[in-house]
Design a protein around this motif. Structure first.
Motif, PDB file in Angstrom:
ATOM      1  N   SER A 282       4.346 -11.396  -8.217  1.00  0.00           N
ATOM      2  CA  SER A 282       4.150 -11.933  -6.871  1.00  0.00           C
ATOM      3  C   SER A 282       4.713 -10.994  -5.809  1.00  0.00           C
ATOM      4  CB  SER A 282       4.806 -13.308  -6.751  1.00  0.00           C
ATOM      5  OG  SER A 282       4.679 -13.818  -5.446  1.00  0.00           O
ATOM      6  N   SER A 283       5.856 -10.374  -6.101  1.00  0.00           N
ATOM      7  CA  SER A 283       6.477  -9.474  -5.119  1.00  0.00           C
ATOM      8  C   SER A 283       5.624  -8.237  -4.882  1.00  0.00           C
ATOM      9  CB  SER A 283       7.883  -9.075  -5.572  1.00  0.00           C
ATOM     10  OG  SER A 283       7.839  -8.170  -6.657  1.00  0.00           O
ATOM     11  N   LEU A 284       4.913  -7.771  -5.910  1.00  0.00           N
ATOM     12  CA  LEU A 284       4.010  -6.630  -5.731  1.00  0.00           C
ATOM     13  C   LEU A 284       2.906  -6.966  -4.741  1.00  0.00           C
ATOM     14  CD1 LEU A 284       3.576  -5.329  -9.401  1.00  0.00           C
ATOM     15  CD2 LEU A 284       4.972  -4.312  -7.597  1.00  0.00           C
ATOM     16  N   PHE A 285       2.354  -8.162  -4.888  1.00  0.00           N
ATOM     17  CA  PHE A 285       1.311  -8.593  -3.956  1.00  0.00           C
ATOM     18  C   PHE A 285       1.860  -8.725  -2.540  1.00  0.00           C
ATOM     19  CE2 PHE A 285      -0.518 -12.229  -1.647  1.00  0.00           C
ATOM     20  CZ  PHE A 285      -1.795 -11.738  -1.432  1.00  0.00           C
ATOM     21  N   GLN A 286       2.987  -9.418  -2.404  1.00  0.00           N
ATOM     22  CA  GLN A 286       3.525  -9.685  -1.075  1.00  0.00           C
ATOM     23  C   GLN A 286       3.928  -8.401  -0.355  1.00  0.00           C
ATOM     24  OE1 GLN A 286       3.216 -12.438   0.377  1.00  0.00           O
ATOM     25  NE2 GLN A 286       2.874 -13.884  -1.289  1.00  0.00           N
ATOM     26  N   SER A 287       4.416  -7.422  -1.095  1.00  0.00           N
ATOM     27  CA  SER A 287       4.877  -6.189  -0.462  1.00  0.00           C
ATOM     28  C   SER A 287       3.736  -5.303   0.009  1.00  0.00           C
ATOM     29  CB  SER A 287       5.775  -5.400  -1.432  1.00  0.00           C
ATOM     30  OG  SER A 287       5.017  -4.921  -2.527  1.00  0.00           O
ATOM     31  N   SER A 288       2.552  -5.477  -0.584  1.00  0.00           N
ATOM     32  CA  SER A 288       1.449  -4.578  -0.250  1.00  0.00           C
ATOM     33  C   SER A 288       0.292  -5.230   0.484  1.00  0.00           C
ATOM     34  CB  SER A 288       0.925  -3.911  -1.540  1.00  0.00           C
ATOM     35  OG  SER A 288       0.638  -4.871  -2.530  1.00  0.00           O
ATOM     36  N   ARG A 289       0.282  -6.547   0.608  1.00  0.00           N
ATOM     37  CA  ARG A 289      -0.864  -7.240   1.189  1.00  0.00           C
ATOM     38  C   ARG A 289      -1.125  -6.848   2.641  1.00  0.00           C
ATOM     39  NH1 ARG A 289       0.753 -12.270   3.793  1.00  0.00           N
ATOM     40  NH2 ARG A 289      -1.267 -13.154   3.217  1.00  0.00           N
ATOM     41  N   VAL A 290      -0.062  -6.594   3.421  1.00  0.00           N
ATOM     42  CA  VAL A 290      -0.253  -6.223   4.828  1.00  0.00           C
ATOM     43  C   VAL A 290      -1.020  -4.909   4.923  1.00  0.00           C
ATOM     44  CG1 VAL A 290       0.932  -5.558   6.953  1.00  0.00           C
ATOM     45  CG2 VAL A 290       1.796  -7.458   5.580  1.00  0.00           C
TER      46      VAL A 290
ATOM     47  N   THR B 186      -2.278 -14.420  -5.185  1.00  0.00           N
ATOM     48  CA  THR B 186      -1.127 -15.201  -5.666  1.00  0.00           C
ATOM     49  C   THR B 186      -1.520 -16.296  -6.647  1.00  0.00           C
ATOM     50  OG1 THR B 186      -1.327 -16.701  -3.767  1.00  0.00           O
ATOM     51  CG2 THR B 186       0.178 -14.817  -3.540  1.00  0.00           C
ATOM     52  N   ALA B 187      -2.816 -16.468  -6.900  1.00  0.00           N
ATOM     53  CA  ALA B 187      -3.282 -17.565  -7.753  1.00  0.00           C
ATOM     54  C   ALA B 187      -3.272 -17.142  -9.220  1.00  0.00           C
ATOM     55  CB  ALA B 187      -4.682 -17.986  -7.330  1.00  0.00           C
ATOM     56  N   LYS B 188      -2.370 -17.739  -9.991  1.00  0.00           N
ATOM     57  CA  LYS B 188      -2.237 -17.443 -11.417  1.00  0.00           C
ATOM     58  C   LYS B 188      -2.907 -18.530 -12.252  1.00  0.00           C
ATOM     59  CE  LYS B 188       1.267 -17.616 -15.073  1.00  0.00           C
ATOM     60  NZ  LYS B 188       2.670 -18.003 -15.361  1.00  0.00           N
TER      61      LYS B 188
ATOM     62  N   TRP C 104      -5.108  -2.996  -6.893  1.00  0.00           N
ATOM     63  CA  TRP C 104      -5.940  -3.508  -5.803  1.00  0.00           C
ATOM     64  C   TRP C 104      -7.372  -3.006  -6.000  1.00  0.00           C
ATOM     65  CZ3 TRP C 104      -4.791  -6.961  -1.970  1.00  0.00           C
ATOM     66  CH2 TRP C 104      -3.446  -7.298  -1.814  1.00  0.00           C
ATOM     67  N   PHE C 105      -8.331  -3.953  -5.940  1.00  0.00           N
ATOM     68  CA  PHE C 105      -9.728  -3.612  -6.198  1.00  0.00           C
ATOM     69  C   PHE C 105     -10.636  -4.289  -5.174  1.00  0.00           C
ATOM     70  CE2 PHE C 105      -7.496  -3.310 -10.245  1.00  0.00           C
ATOM     71  CZ  PHE C 105      -7.908  -2.070 -10.713  1.00  0.00           C
ATOM     72  N   TRP C 106     -11.828  -3.714  -5.072  1.00  0.00           N
ATOM     73  CA  TRP C 106     -12.835  -4.165  -4.089  1.00  0.00           C
ATOM     74  C   TRP C 106     -14.189  -3.887  -4.725  1.00  0.00           C
ATOM     75  CZ3 TRP C 106     -12.588  -3.901   1.787  1.00  0.00           C
ATOM     76  CH2 TRP C 106     -13.827  -3.678   2.387  1.00  0.00           C
ATOM     77  N   THR C 107     -15.122  -4.820  -4.596  1.00  0.00           N
ATOM     78  CA  THR C 107     -16.469  -4.565  -5.096  1.00  0.00           C
ATOM     79  C   THR C 107     -17.476  -4.635  -3.951  1.00  0.00           C
ATOM     80  OG1 THR C 107     -18.148  -5.224  -6.714  1.00  0.00           O
ATOM     81  CG2 THR C 107     -16.857  -6.986  -5.718  1.00  0.00           C
ATOM     82  N   ASN C 108     -18.457  -3.758  -4.030  1.00  0.00           N
ATOM     83  CA  ASN C 108     -19.515  -3.717  -3.013  1.00  0.00           C
ATOM     84  C   ASN C 108     -20.724  -4.552  -3.389  1.00  0.00           C
ATOM     85  OD1 ASN C 108     -18.262  -1.862  -1.185  1.00  0.00           O
ATOM     86  ND2 ASN C 108     -18.704  -0.226  -2.632  1.00  0.00           N
TER      87      ASN C 108
ATOM     88  N   PHE D 292      -6.027  -8.397  -5.233  1.00  0.00           N
ATOM     89  CA  PHE D 292      -4.964  -7.940  -6.129  1.00  0.00           C
ATOM     90  C   PHE D 292      -5.189  -8.617  -7.477  1.00  0.00           C
ATOM     91  CE2 PHE D 292      -0.436  -8.285  -7.619  1.00  0.00           C
ATOM     92  CZ  PHE D 292      -0.219  -6.918  -7.771  1.00  0.00           C
ATOM     93  N   PHE D 293      -5.631  -7.842  -8.471  1.00  0.00           N
ATOM     94  CA  PHE D 293      -5.871  -8.355  -9.820  1.00  0.00           C
ATOM     95  C   PHE D 293      -4.746  -7.913 -10.740  1.00  0.00           C
ATOM     96  CE2 PHE D 293     -10.639  -7.645  -8.857  1.00  0.00           C
ATOM     97  CZ  PHE D 293     -10.751  -8.895  -8.280  1.00  0.00           C
ATOM     98  N   VAL D 294      -4.215  -8.846 -11.519  1.00  0.00           N
ATOM     99  CA  VAL D 294      -3.238  -8.520 -12.558  1.00  0.00           C
ATOM    100  C   VAL D 294      -3.568  -9.324 -13.804  1.00  0.00           C
ATOM    101  CG1 VAL D 294      -0.819  -8.639 -13.271  1.00  0.00           C
ATOM    102  CG2 VAL D 294      -1.384  -7.930 -10.955  1.00  0.00           C
TER     103      VAL D 294
END
Length: 289
Positions: free
Chosen positions: A277-285, A224-226, A154-158, A207-209
Motif C-alpha cells: 500500500s505504501s508503494l502505491f501511496q508514495s507514487s500515485r501523485v 489499493t483494492a486487494k 505501474w501499467f497502462w493499456t491503450n 498500480f498492479f501487484v
C-alpha cells in the motif's frame, strides 16, 4: 545620588537594564523592522507551486522506496537506459538488465516519470532464465512467512478486449500478471490464480501487484483494492526455465502489451500489505492518480 534603573517595555528591541545615573533620559525606542508587503497569490496557485516543487525530489524518494524492498530481485523503473542498445538497467545493483526487443520508446509521463511505451507488435523487455530468477517461494535464506513472490509496477493499456501480459515468467506454467479479453486482470502462480473484480479501462495508469504466499494465498492489487484466493494454495512454485518478460509472454510470442510500463519490480519475498500500500501511496501523485 541614588541610581535609577530604567528598562524599556513594550514593542521593539529590548535593552539590558542599566544605571542611567540621576535624572535619566527615557530609553530610546527602536521599532521592529517593517515587513515589505508581498504579492497576494491565490491558494490554488500556491498549492500547485508547492506540488511542482515537491515532485522534483519526490521521484527520487519513490525510487528509493523500491530499492529498499525485502527480497528484491530486480527493479526496472525505465529511467536508466543504455543509449546504444535500449537495454533497461536494473537499479537493484544486481545486474539483471533487461534486453530491448522490437522498437518500444522510452519517454516521460508529465515530463517527469519515465516509462516504456510498447505498441503491441513485437515490443517487450526480456531477461533469460537464471538461478536467481528461479523463485520457488521456499528459499532457505528467508524465514517462513517472509519467503514468497511479489511482482508488479505501474501499467497502462491503450486497448482492451485482448490478452496482454504485464510482467512475469510464464509459458503454460510459471507466474504472471496479465489481462484477458474481458478486461479482467489476473495473478497466476503455477496452478493457482486470482482474477480481480475491477474491469480495466484504457488511457489511465494502474498500480498492479501480484503476490504468492506459500500454502496461504494468491493476492492481486489494483491500486489499493486487494483481492485474494486462499483455497488449495500450493506450498511452493515450480522451478521453470522460462524467460522473464515485461510486456509479453512465451519468450515474446504471445500477449504483447499495447501500452506502458513504469517502476516494475520483482521480489523473492511475500511483501506485507502495508508495504504494498505504501508503494502505491508514495507514487500515485506522480502518476496523476
Amino acid at each position: 545620588m541614588a541610581s535609577v534603573t530604567a528598562r524599556r517595555v513594550g514593542r521593539g528591541r529590548k535593552h539590558k537594564d542599566r544605571d542611567w545615573g540621576g535624572s535619566a533620559p527615557a530609553p530610546v525606542y527602536i521599532p521592529d523592522p517593517v515587513a515589505i508587503p508581498q504579492k497576494n497569490e491565490s491558494l490554488d496557485r500556491r498549492i500547485r507551486n508547492l506540488e511542482a516543487l515537491g515532485n522534483g525530489v519526490f521521484l527520487g524518494n519513490v525510487l528509493a522506496s523500491y530499492l529498499a524492498l525485502p527480497g528484491l530481485v530486480g527493479f526496472w523503473p525505465m529511467s536508466s537506459v543504455q543509449r546504444s542498445t535500449g537495454v533497461a538497467y536494473d537499479l537493484s545493483g544486481q545486474g539483471r538488465h533487461m534486453n530491448y526487443n522490437g522498437n518500444p520508446a522510452y519517454t516521460y509521463h508529465n515530463g517527469l516519470v519515465p516509462y516504456l511505451d510498447m505498441d503491441g507488435t513485437g515490443d517487450y523487455l526480456s531477461l533469460a532464465d537464471s538461478t536467481d530468477l528461479d523463485i520457488t517461494g521456499i528459499e532457505s535464506i528467508y524465514t517462513t512467512g517472509a519467503a514468497g513472490l511479489t511482482m508488479g509496477g505501474w501499467f497502462w493499456t491503450n486497448a482492451t478486449g485482448s490478452n496482454q501480459a504485464f510482467i512475469g515468467k510464464y509459458n503454460s506454467d510459471g507466474w504472471v500478471l496479465n489481462v484477458n479479453t474481458s478486461n479482467v486482470v489476473t495473478m497466476t502462480a503455477d496452478g493457482d490464480s486470482k482474477s480481480h473484480s475491477v474491469t480495466l479501462a484504457t488511457g489511465t495508469w494502474y498500480f498492479f501487484v501480484g503476490r504468492f504466499v506459500p500454502s496461504t494465498s494468491v493476492d492481486i492489487w489494483i491500486n489499493t483494492a486487494k483481492e485474494s484466493e486462499t483455497s488449495g494454495i500450493a506450498a511452493s512454485l515450480a522451478n521453470n526455465a522460462h524467460t522473464f518478460l515485461i510486456g509479453a509472454l512465451n519468450a515474446g510470442t504471445a500477449q504483447l502489451l499495447y501500452g506502458r510500463a513504469a517502476m516494475c519490480f520483482l521480489c523473492a519475498n511475500a511483501l506485507g500489505d502495508d508495504l504494498i500500500s505504501s508503494l502505491f501511496q508514495s507514487s500515485r501523485v506522480l502518476m496523476g492518480i
